[in-house]
Design a protein around this motif. Structure first.
Motif, PDB file in Angstrom:
ATOM      1  N   ASN A 151       0.837  -1.193   0.000  1.00 23.14           N
ATOM      2  CA  ASN A 151       0.000   0.000   0.000  1.00 23.14           C
ATOM      3  C   ASN A 151       0.878   1.252   0.000  1.00 23.14           C
ATOM      4  N   SER A 152       0.266   2.362  -0.289  1.00 21.61           N
ATOM      5  CA  SER A 152       0.969   3.655  -0.287  1.00 21.61           C
ATOM      6  C   SER A 152       2.282   3.569  -1.058  1.00 21.61           C
ATOM      7  N   LEU A 153       2.195   3.011  -2.232  1.00 25.37           N
ATOM      8  CA  LEU A 153       3.396   2.789  -3.031  1.00 25.37           C
ATOM      9  C   LEU A 153       4.094   4.097  -3.384  1.00 25.37           C
ATOM     10  N   LYS A 154       5.413   3.993  -3.450  1.00 27.36           N
ATOM     11  CA  LYS A 154       6.241   5.137  -3.796  1.00 27.36           C
ATOM     12  C   LYS A 154       7.064   4.788  -5.038  1.00 27.36           C
ATOM     13  N   PRO A 155       7.485   5.773  -5.790  1.00 27.06           N
ATOM     14  CA  PRO A 155       8.323   5.497  -6.962  1.00 27.06           C
ATOM     15  C   PRO A 155       9.568   4.673  -6.601  1.00 27.06           C
ATOM     16  N   GLU A 156      10.091   4.873  -5.422  1.00 23.07           N
ATOM     17  CA  GLU A 156      11.284   4.115  -5.019  1.00 23.07           C
ATOM     18  C   GLU A 156      10.995   2.646  -4.728  1.00 23.07           C
TER      19      GLU A 156
END
Length: 126
Positions: A83-88
């Protein structure tokens, strides 16, 4: 003996994906399972591990509070909910298991794993 990781794809920042690890040729429920990832130009790193019983888990600090590992031993699968995925978080994600059942080194490390899945690409756009 084979592990198969699936569920990767493209997500927007803040979005969610669910990865699944399934086994053929052996009973996954008897094995600890780990998720690892490798981003372009970087070394592979541990993301999360779970013991065969599911009673103990490890989650890397970089994903803590966002990723959850779980297992369904009736279905012989291990899931990584992201969840709350980030580009990194963009990387190829691999699931892995030790060669021996009912074994977990106590740390979520590559060297504790023997069987590796094929990897599934996760791409997070900003």
């Amino acid at each position: 003996v084979q592990l198969q990781a699936s569920g990767g794809g493209l997500a927007q920042a803040g979005g969610s994906l669910r990865l699944s690890c399934a086994a053929s040729g052996f009973t996954l429920r008897s094995y600890a399972v780990g998720w690892f990832r490798q981003a372009p130009g970087k070394e592979r790193e541990a993301v999360s591990c779970i013991t065969w019983s599911g009673g103990s888990t490890y989650v890397a600090d970089s994903v803590k509070g966002r990723f959850t590992i779980s297992r369904d031993n009736a279905k012989n699968t291990v899931t990584l909910r992201m969840n709350s995925l980030k580009p990194e978080d963009t990387a190829v994600y691999y699931c892995a298991a030790p060669f021996s059942p009912h074994y977990y080194s106590g740390a979520c490390l590559e060297r504790g794993m023997g069987y590796w899945g094929n990897g599934t690409q996760v791409t997070v756009s900003s």
